[in-house]
Design a protein around this motif. Sequence first.
Motif, PDB file in Angstrom:
ATOM      1  N   THR A   1       0.832  -1.197   0.000  1.00 21.72           N
ATOM      2  CA  THR A   1       0.000   0.000   0.000  1.00 21.72           C
ATOM      3  C   THR A   1       0.866   1.246   0.000  1.00 21.72           C
ATOM      4  OG1 THR A   1      -0.143   0.113   2.418  1.00 21.72           O
ATOM      5  CG2 THR A   1      -1.840  -1.146   1.296  1.00 21.72           C
ATOM      6  N   LYS A   2       0.282   2.323  -0.483  1.00 18.25           N
ATOM      7  CA  LYS A   2       0.943   3.630  -0.432  1.00 18.25           C
ATOM      8  C   LYS A   2       0.206   4.446   0.611  1.00 18.25           C
ATOM      9  CE  LYS A   2       2.118   7.709  -3.096  1.00 18.25           C
ATOM     10  NZ  LYS A   2       2.013   8.403  -4.371  1.00 18.25           N
ATOM     11  N   ARG A   3       0.950   5.023   1.541  1.00 19.02           N
ATOM     12  CA  ARG A   3       0.356   5.811   2.604  1.00 19.02           C
ATOM     13  C   ARG A   3       1.026   7.170   2.690  1.00 19.02           C
ATOM     14  NH1 ARG A   3      -2.210   2.465   6.542  1.00 19.02           N
ATOM     15  NH2 ARG A   3      -2.749   0.550   5.457  1.00 19.02           N
ATOM     16  N   ARG A   4       0.243   8.193   3.002  1.00 22.35           N
ATOM     17  CA  ARG A   4       0.795   9.510   3.324  1.00 22.35           C
ATOM     18  C   ARG A   4       0.682   9.650   4.832  1.00 22.35           C
ATOM     19  NH1 ARG A   4      -0.083  14.518  -0.378  1.00 22.35           N
ATOM     20  NH2 ARG A   4       1.407  13.211  -1.455  1.00 22.35           N
ATOM     21  N   ILE A   5       1.830   9.878   5.495  1.00 21.66           N
ATOM     22  CA  ILE A   5       1.836   9.899   6.949  1.00 21.66           C
ATOM     23  C   ILE A   5       2.563  11.120   7.501  1.00 21.66           C
ATOM     24  CG2 ILE A   5       1.693   7.385   7.146  1.00 21.66           C
ATOM     25  CD1 ILE A   5       4.726   7.406   7.809  1.00 21.66           C
ATOM     26  N   LYS A   6       2.252  11.426   8.755  1.00 21.96           N
ATOM     27  CA  LYS A   6       2.989  12.404   9.538  1.00 21.96           C
ATOM     28  C   LYS A   6       3.485  11.658  10.767  1.00 21.96           C
ATOM     29  CE  LYS A   6       2.740  16.798  11.903  1.00 21.96           C
ATOM     30  NZ  LYS A   6       1.882  17.899  12.322  1.00 21.96           N
ATOM     31  N   ILE A   7       4.785  11.556  10.914  1.00 22.56           N
ATOM     32  CA  ILE A   7       5.383  10.739  11.970  1.00 22.56           C
ATOM     33  C   ILE A   7       5.245  11.440  13.318  1.00 22.56           C
ATOM     34  CG2 ILE A   7       7.485   9.609  12.762  1.00 22.56           C
ATOM     35  CD1 ILE A   7       8.370   9.664   9.759  1.00 22.56           C
ATOM     36  N   ILE A   8       4.752  10.695  14.302  1.00 17.02           N
ATOM     37  CA  ILE A   8       4.567  11.225  15.649  1.00 17.02           C
ATOM     38  C   ILE A   8       5.711  10.791  16.554  1.00 17.02           C
ATOM     39  CG2 ILE A   8       3.063  11.171  17.684  1.00 17.02           C
ATOM     40  CD1 ILE A   8       0.730  10.648  15.661  1.00 17.02           C
ATOM     41  N   ALA A   9       6.065   9.501  16.508  1.00 17.13           N
ATOM     42  CA  ALA A   9       7.126   8.978  17.374  1.00 17.13           C
ATOM     43  C   ALA A   9       7.759   7.751  16.735  1.00 17.13           C
ATOM     44  CB  ALA A   9       6.553   8.607  18.734  1.00 17.13           C
ATOM     45  N   ILE A  10       9.032   7.552  17.069  1.00 21.06           N
ATOM     46  CA  ILE A  10       9.752   6.361  16.631  1.00 21.06           C
ATOM     47  C   ILE A  10      10.296   5.684  17.875  1.00 21.06           C
ATOM     48  CG2 ILE A  10      11.720   5.477  15.325  1.00 21.06           C
ATOM     49  CD1 ILE A  10      11.414   7.883  13.447  1.00 21.06           C
ATOM     50  N   ALA A  11       9.966   4.398  18.022  1.00 22.97           N
ATOM     51  CA  ALA A  11      10.441   3.626  19.176  1.00 22.97           C
ATOM     52  C   ALA A  11      10.880   2.253  18.696  1.00 22.97           C
ATOM     53  CB  ALA A  11       9.331   3.493  20.221  1.00 22.97           C
ATOM     54  N   GLY A  12      12.158   1.979  18.849  1.00 18.85           N
ATOM     55  CA  GLY A  12      12.682   0.678  18.421  1.00 18.85           C
ATOM     56  C   GLY A  12      12.535   0.492  16.929  1.00 18.85           C
ATOM     57  N   ASN A  13      11.813  -0.551  16.539  1.00 21.82           N
ATOM     58  CA  ASN A  13      11.643  -0.868  15.130  1.00 21.82           C
ATOM     59  C   ASN A  13      10.248  -0.496  14.621  1.00 21.82           C
ATOM     60  OD1 ASN A  13      12.663  -1.853  12.695  1.00 21.82           O
ATOM     61  ND2 ASN A  13      11.715  -3.845  13.017  1.00 21.82           N
ATOM     62  N   THR A  14       9.543   0.337  15.369  1.00 22.12           N
ATOM     63  CA  THR A  14       8.202   0.763  14.950  1.00 22.12           C
ATOM     64  C   THR A  14       8.098   2.273  14.990  1.00 22.12           C
ATOM     65  OG1 THR A  14       7.292   0.639  17.187  1.00 22.12           O
ATOM     66  CG2 THR A  14       7.101  -1.342  15.833  1.00 22.12           C
ATOM     67  N   LEU A  15       7.151   2.791  14.220  1.00 23.53           N
ATOM     68  CA  LEU A  15       6.885   4.212  14.289  1.00 23.53           C
ATOM     69  C   LEU A  15       5.386   4.433  14.397  1.00 23.53           C
ATOM     70  CD1 LEU A  15       5.770   5.646  11.380  1.00 23.53           C
ATOM     71  CD2 LEU A  15       8.047   4.995  10.692  1.00 23.53           C
TER      72      LEU A  15
ATOM     73  N   ALA B   1      -6.440   8.181  10.736  1.00 23.62           N
ATOM     74  CA  ALA B   1      -6.287   7.710  12.109  1.00 23.62           C
ATOM     75  C   ALA B   1      -4.806   7.503  12.416  1.00 23.62           C
ATOM     76  CB  ALA B   1      -7.031   6.395  12.300  1.00 23.62           C
ATOM     77  N   LYS B   2      -4.494   7.414  13.726  1.00 18.31           N
ATOM     78  CA  LYS B   2      -3.138   7.078  14.125  1.00 18.31           C
ATOM     79  C   LYS B   2      -2.908   5.603  13.847  1.00 18.31           C
ATOM     80  CE  LYS B   2      -2.362  10.384  17.815  1.00 18.31           C
ATOM     81  NZ  LYS B   2      -2.125  10.534  19.258  1.00 18.31           N
ATOM     82  N   ARG B   3      -1.736   5.297  13.315  1.00 20.91           N
ATOM     83  CA  ARG B   3      -1.376   3.925  12.981  1.00 20.91           C
ATOM     84  C   ARG B   3       0.051   3.658  13.443  1.00 20.91           C
ATOM     85  NH1 ARG B   3      -5.935   1.147  11.641  1.00 20.91           N
ATOM     86  NH2 ARG B   3      -7.051   2.215  10.014  1.00 20.91           N
ATOM     87  N   GLU B   4       0.351   2.378  13.601  1.00 20.91           N
ATOM     88  CA  GLU B   4       1.701   1.959  13.938  1.00 20.91           C
ATOM     89  C   GLU B   4       2.262   1.158  12.771  1.00 20.91           C
ATOM     90  OE1 GLU B   4       3.159  -0.808  17.390  1.00 20.91           O
ATOM     91  OE2 GLU B   4       2.640   1.184  18.167  1.00 20.91           O
TER      92      GLU B   4
END
Length: 73
Positions: free
Chosen positions: A27-41, A50-53
Amino acid sequence: MKEQLMRAMQRNQLVDIIYVAKDRSITKRRIKIIAIAGNTLQAYCFVRHAKREFKIDNILAITPVIHRERVVI
């Protein structure tokens, strides 16, 4: 890849990503990054509204979204 994501988060910049979902669809997604922790954002996804991980390992490509302003003289 993680460095590009960190820079986008620090600059408060929107990015388009190509992502492999859990069902192995791409899939193609347009996102605004809120936080990065370990291997997830954690990000706000403009496709799902919606907020997604997202798993960083599942991101295939990142492209910054560049808005060009038009000036009327």
